[in-house]
Scaffold this active site. Structure first.
Site, PDB file in Angstrom:
ATOM      1  N   GLY A 172       0.983  -1.412  -0.018  1.00 42.58           N
ATOM      2  CA  GLY A 172      -0.026   0.163   0.158  1.00 42.58           C
ATOM      3  C   GLY A 172       0.639   1.268   0.034  1.00 42.58           C
ATOM      4  N   SER A 173       1.996   1.308  -0.696  1.00 40.34           N
ATOM      5  CA  SER A 173       2.919   2.508  -0.585  1.00 40.34           C
ATOM      6  C   SER A 173       2.124   3.468  -1.437  1.00 40.34           C
ATOM      7  CB  SER A 173       4.380   2.352  -1.069  1.00 40.34           C
ATOM      8  OG  SER A 173       4.272   1.916  -2.375  1.00 40.34           O
ATOM      9  N   LEU A 219      -3.757  -6.231  -7.777  1.00 43.01           N
ATOM     10  CA  LEU A 219      -3.141  -7.399  -8.610  1.00 43.01           C
ATOM     11  C   LEU A 219      -4.261  -8.107  -9.304  1.00 43.01           C
ATOM     12  CD1 LEU A 219      -0.142  -8.557  -6.489  1.00 43.01           C
ATOM     13  CD2 LEU A 219      -0.235  -6.837  -8.370  1.00 43.01           C
ATOM     14  N   HIS A 221       1.168   1.501 -13.142  1.00 42.76           N
ATOM     15  CA  HIS A 221       1.794   0.404 -13.754  1.00 42.76           C
ATOM     16  C   HIS A 221       3.204   0.849 -13.937  1.00 42.76           C
ATOM     17  CE1 HIS A 221       2.839  -3.454 -15.658  1.00 42.76           C
ATOM     18  NE2 HIS A 221       3.512  -2.989 -16.234  1.00 42.76           N
ATOM     19  N   GLU A 270       6.082   6.735  -9.378  1.00 42.11           N
ATOM     20  CA  GLU A 270       4.577   6.238  -9.084  1.00 42.11           C
ATOM     21  C   GLU A 270       3.944   7.065  -8.038  1.00 42.11           C
ATOM     22  OE1 GLU A 270       3.831   2.017  -8.581  1.00 42.11           O
ATOM     23  OE2 GLU A 270       5.873   1.711  -9.350  1.00 42.11           O
TER      24      GLU A 270
HETATM   25  C1  GRF Z   1       3.848  -0.767  -7.301  1.00 42.41           C
HETATM   26  O1  GRF Z   1       5.079  -1.069  -8.134  1.00 42.41           O
HETATM   27  C2  GRF Z   1       2.733  -0.850  -8.367  1.00 42.41           C
HETATM   28  O2  GRF Z   1       3.122  -0.167  -9.551  1.00 42.41           O
HETATM   29  C3  GRF Z   1       2.327  -2.114  -8.763  1.00 42.41           C
HETATM   30  O3  GRF Z   1       2.295  -2.786  -7.503  1.00 42.41           O
HETATM   31  C4  GRF Z   1       3.370  -2.142  -6.717  1.00 42.41           C
HETATM   32  C5  GRF Z   1       3.101  -2.271  -5.183  1.00 42.41           C
HETATM   33  O4  GRF Z   1       2.454  -1.146  -5.147  1.00 42.41           O
HETATM   34  N1  GRF Z   1       0.801  -2.078  -9.487  1.00 42.41           N
HETATM   35  P1  GRF Z   1       2.304  -0.498  -3.389  1.00 42.41           P
HETATM   36  O5  GRF Z   1       3.397  -0.510  -2.750  1.00 42.41           O
HETATM   37  O6  GRF Z   1       1.289  -1.589  -2.760  1.00 42.41           O
HETATM   38  O7  GRF Z   1       1.394   0.649  -3.570  1.00 42.41           O
END
Ligand code: GRF
Length: 218
Positions: free
Chosen positions: A19-20, A97, A116, A186
């Protein structure tokens, strides 16, 4: 769909993992005047660490029903109920995902975006997520990579881009070092895209997405 003057755009943030991107979006929104507010966080798995962040910030959170074996109708019903229950205008896939059922893609046509970690259409599609993407970029010998925020359609990573930016691929890069450089990008692009939608600055004509600030230049 844009937020009107009095009400912010209510968004659902869908997560599958740490969830970053959710955190980055939350921080951008709480810095103010983004025109959006996070109405709920929906996760595809109870293990999604981003759920703890939502709880910490008091954001309503729930699990989307992704049964095994898959049952698209059940998942669509689960999503529809959560989205309606929180009066959601707009959906943001942030490290999500799983596939969004076609029924929901139609219901929220042009109101679902995804981030992405590559320059689509390259290095996208089913199975191209996380480390796999950066491994493929390095294996191909690319000199640049980047991030794409795009509209979500019924196919993985196939919707028209809204924002794209690139980063260099360095000679000593590993999938981890490249992932970290792309992730920083991102975390800037996704909040920027949400702010553009919230302020009604995105014009969509078929696969052509124009940001109103661009049209002003013409
Ligand atoms: C990120 O690289 C995003 O682009 C991909 O999943 C990865 C993890 O994202 N879709 P997050 O840290 O869970 O937001």
């Amino acid at each position: 769909m844009a937020a009107n003057n009095s009400q912010p755009l209510r968004i659902a943030v869908l997560i599958s993992g740490r969830g970053s991107n959710l955190r980055a979006l939350y921080q951008a929104i709480t810095r103010g005047n983004s025109g959006a507010q996070i109405g709920c966080v929906l996760a595809s798995s109870p293990a999604a660490a981003g759920l703890a962040f939502a709880q910490e910030k008091g954001i309503p959170a729930a699990l989307i029903d992704y049964p095994n074996p898959p049952d698209e109708a059940k998942t669509a019903a689960s999503l529809r109920a959560h989205l309606a229950g929180h009066a959601i205008d707009f959906i943001v896939l942030a490290g999500f995902l799983r596939k969004i059922p076609p029924e929901i893609v139609k219901l929220y046509e042009n109101r679902i975006i995804n981030v992405h970690p590559a320059l689509l259409p390259a290095f996208g599609g089913q199975g191209m997520y996380g480390r796999h993407v950066h491994e493929a970029v390095l294996a191909y010998g690319c000199k640049i990579s980047g991030a794409t925020v795009h509209l979500v359609t019924e196919e993985y990573d196939a919707g028209p881009p809204i924002l794209q930016e690139c980063v260099p691929v360095l000679p000593d890069d590993t999938p981890e070092t490249l992932a970290a450089r792309v992730l920083e990008l991102e975390h800037r692009l996704l909040p920027r895209a949400v702010g553009l939608f919230a302020r009604g600055m995105v014009k969509i004509e078929g696969r052509r997405v124009t940001l109103l600030s661009e049209t002003l230049k013409q």
